[in-house]
Design a protein around this motif. Sequence first.
Motif, PDB file in Angstrom:
ATOM      1  N   SER A  98      49.021 -16.693 -12.150  1.00 25.93           N
ATOM      2  CA  SER A  98      47.966 -16.019 -11.829  1.00 25.93           C
ATOM      3  C   SER A  98      46.738 -15.474 -12.346  1.00 25.93           C
ATOM      4  O   SER A  98      45.457 -15.369 -12.288  1.00 25.93           O
ATOM      5  CB  SER A  98      48.451 -15.131 -10.245  1.00 25.93           C
ATOM      6  OG  SER A  98      49.272 -15.816 -10.084  1.00 25.93           O
ATOM      7  N   GLU A  99      47.136 -14.779 -12.529  1.00 22.38           N
ATOM      8  CA  GLU A  99      46.543 -14.019 -14.212  1.00 22.38           C
ATOM      9  C   GLU A  99      45.147 -15.218 -15.245  1.00 22.38           C
ATOM     10  O   GLU A  99      43.989 -15.261 -14.761  1.00 22.38           O
ATOM     11  CB  GLU A  99      47.149 -13.633 -15.766  1.00 22.38           C
ATOM     12  CG  GLU A  99      45.815 -12.085 -16.464  1.00 22.38           C
ATOM     13  CD  GLU A  99      47.210 -12.016 -16.773  1.00 22.38           C
ATOM     14  OE1 GLU A  99      46.446 -12.527 -18.118  1.00 22.38           O
ATOM     15  OE2 GLU A  99      47.427 -11.045 -17.270  1.00 22.38           O
ATOM     16  N   ASN A 102      43.201 -16.906 -12.193  1.00 25.95           N
ATOM     17  CA  ASN A 102      42.248 -15.635 -11.810  1.00 25.95           C
ATOM     18  C   ASN A 102      39.922 -15.407 -13.273  1.00 25.95           C
ATOM     19  O   ASN A 102      40.132 -15.657 -12.856  1.00 25.95           O
ATOM     20  CB  ASN A 102      42.719 -14.050 -11.680  1.00 25.95           C
ATOM     21  CG  ASN A 102      42.897 -14.412 -10.384  1.00 25.95           C
ATOM     22  OD1 ASN A 102      42.819 -14.761  -9.830  1.00 25.95           O
ATOM     23  ND2 ASN A 102      44.160 -12.980 -10.248  1.00 25.95           N
ATOM     24  N   GLU A 103      41.101 -16.197 -14.169  1.00 26.18           N
ATOM     25  CA  GLU A 103      40.381 -16.217 -15.308  1.00 26.18           C
ATOM     26  C   GLU A 103      39.471 -17.143 -15.298  1.00 26.18           C
ATOM     27  O   GLU A 103      37.805 -16.875 -15.562  1.00 26.18           O
ATOM     28  CB  GLU A 103      40.847 -15.941 -16.752  1.00 26.18           C
ATOM     29  CG  GLU A 103      41.875 -14.796 -17.965  1.00 26.18           C
ATOM     30  CD  GLU A 103      42.237 -14.927 -18.592  1.00 26.18           C
ATOM     31  OE1 GLU A 103      42.415 -15.676 -18.724  1.00 26.18           O
ATOM     32  OE2 GLU A 103      43.194 -14.130 -18.547  1.00 26.18           O
ATOM     33  N   VAL A 105      38.234 -18.195 -12.172  1.00 31.90           N
ATOM     34  CA  VAL A 105      37.594 -18.149 -11.173  1.00 31.90           C
ATOM     35  C   VAL A 105      36.724 -17.425 -12.091  1.00 31.90           C
ATOM     36  O   VAL A 105      35.449 -17.552 -11.140  1.00 31.90           O
ATOM     37  CB  VAL A 105      38.604 -17.619 -10.195  1.00 31.90           C
ATOM     38  CG1 VAL A 105      37.919 -17.446  -9.193  1.00 31.90           C
ATOM     39  CG2 VAL A 105      39.189 -18.844  -9.462  1.00 31.90           C
ATOM     40  N   GLY A 106      36.800 -16.532 -12.695  1.00 37.49           N
ATOM     41  CA  GLY A 106      35.765 -15.607 -13.625  1.00 37.49           C
ATOM     42  C   GLY A 106      34.997 -16.459 -14.039  1.00 37.49           C
ATOM     43  O   GLY A 106      33.924 -16.470 -13.871  1.00 37.49           O
ATOM     44  N   HIS A 117      35.259 -23.531  -8.087  1.00 41.28           N
ATOM     45  CA  HIS A 117      34.872 -22.179  -7.826  1.00 41.28           C
ATOM     46  C   HIS A 117      35.313 -22.254  -6.773  1.00 41.28           C
ATOM     47  O   HIS A 117      36.875 -21.874  -6.042  1.00 41.28           O
ATOM     48  CB  HIS A 117      33.589 -21.415  -7.300  1.00 41.28           C
ATOM     49  CG  HIS A 117      34.631 -19.722  -7.064  1.00 41.28           C
ATOM     50  ND1 HIS A 117      34.256 -19.561  -5.929  1.00 41.28           N
ATOM     51  CD2 HIS A 117      34.652 -18.915  -7.904  1.00 41.28           C
ATOM     52  CE1 HIS A 117      34.643 -18.549  -5.347  1.00 41.28           C
ATOM     53  NE2 HIS A 117      35.020 -17.857  -6.706  1.00 41.28           N
ATOM     54  N   GLN A 121      40.296 -22.530  -5.072  1.00 41.31           N
ATOM     55  CA  GLN A 121      40.859 -20.964  -3.691  1.00 41.31           C
ATOM     56  C   GLN A 121      42.058 -21.562  -3.475  1.00 41.31           C
ATOM     57  O   GLN A 121      43.065 -20.372  -3.414  1.00 41.31           O
ATOM     58  CB  GLN A 121      39.410 -20.490  -3.050  1.00 41.31           C
ATOM     59  CG  GLN A 121      38.058 -20.134  -3.952  1.00 41.31           C
ATOM     60  CD  GLN A 121      38.497 -18.794  -4.396  1.00 41.31           C
ATOM     61  OE1 GLN A 121      38.916 -18.344  -3.982  1.00 41.31           O
ATOM     62  NE2 GLN A 121      38.171 -18.810  -5.199  1.00 41.31           N
ATOM     63  N   VAL A 124      44.356 -20.129  -5.494  1.00 40.77           N
ATOM     64  CA  VAL A 124      44.401 -18.331  -5.765  1.00 40.77           C
ATOM     65  C   VAL A 124      45.107 -18.025  -4.697  1.00 40.77           C
ATOM     66  O   VAL A 124      46.448 -17.342  -4.683  1.00 40.77           O
ATOM     67  CB  VAL A 124      43.470 -18.062  -5.078  1.00 40.77           C
ATOM     68  CG1 VAL A 124      43.505 -16.304  -5.481  1.00 40.77           C
ATOM     69  CG2 VAL A 124      41.446 -17.850  -6.815  1.00 40.77           C
TER      70      VAL A 124
END
Length: 168
Positions: A98-99, A102-103, A105-106, A117, A121, A124
């Motif tokens: 997950s981390e 998320n990185e 995605v950022g 992006h 999702q 995510v």
Amino acid sequence: MIKDTVLDALNKQIKLEGDSSQLYLAMASWAEIKGLEGTANFLYAHADEERMHMLKLIKFINERGGKAFVPQIEEPKQDFSTLKDVFKAILTHEMFVSESINEIVGLTLEQKDYATHNFLQWYVSEQIEEEKLARNVLDKLEMIGSDKGGLYLFDRDIVTISAESSQE
């Protein structure tokens, strides 16, 4: 076309998804030799699911004009003390995945890569479900404790636990 920084991050995620598949496969094999057939089947199915996550990334990269890199997969841990240890390892691993997602995605927001992006999702949402499922299973194993009858029923019903978590 995908920018090089995003492409590199996605290719690292391919490796992570492949490593995840191998981890679930090793856990399934461990459960199977311990006589936990229901759990083994649950974990074999998750190994396949993680492989599909990897393939989805590969296809996305290639369709966007990048080149997906299929790396060598690391050998996962092969032995566990208890079933609870297996699911603790799963939760820890899924939080790590997950981390990573998320990185990326950022990074896609920084690079203004809105197509990637949007694509991410799905991952995510998937990771929210994966973590929730691992926590749910750990809660059940905590209730069971060392009761062998409870473990037998858990092993028989784990497919139901999986289905219930995905519907909530």
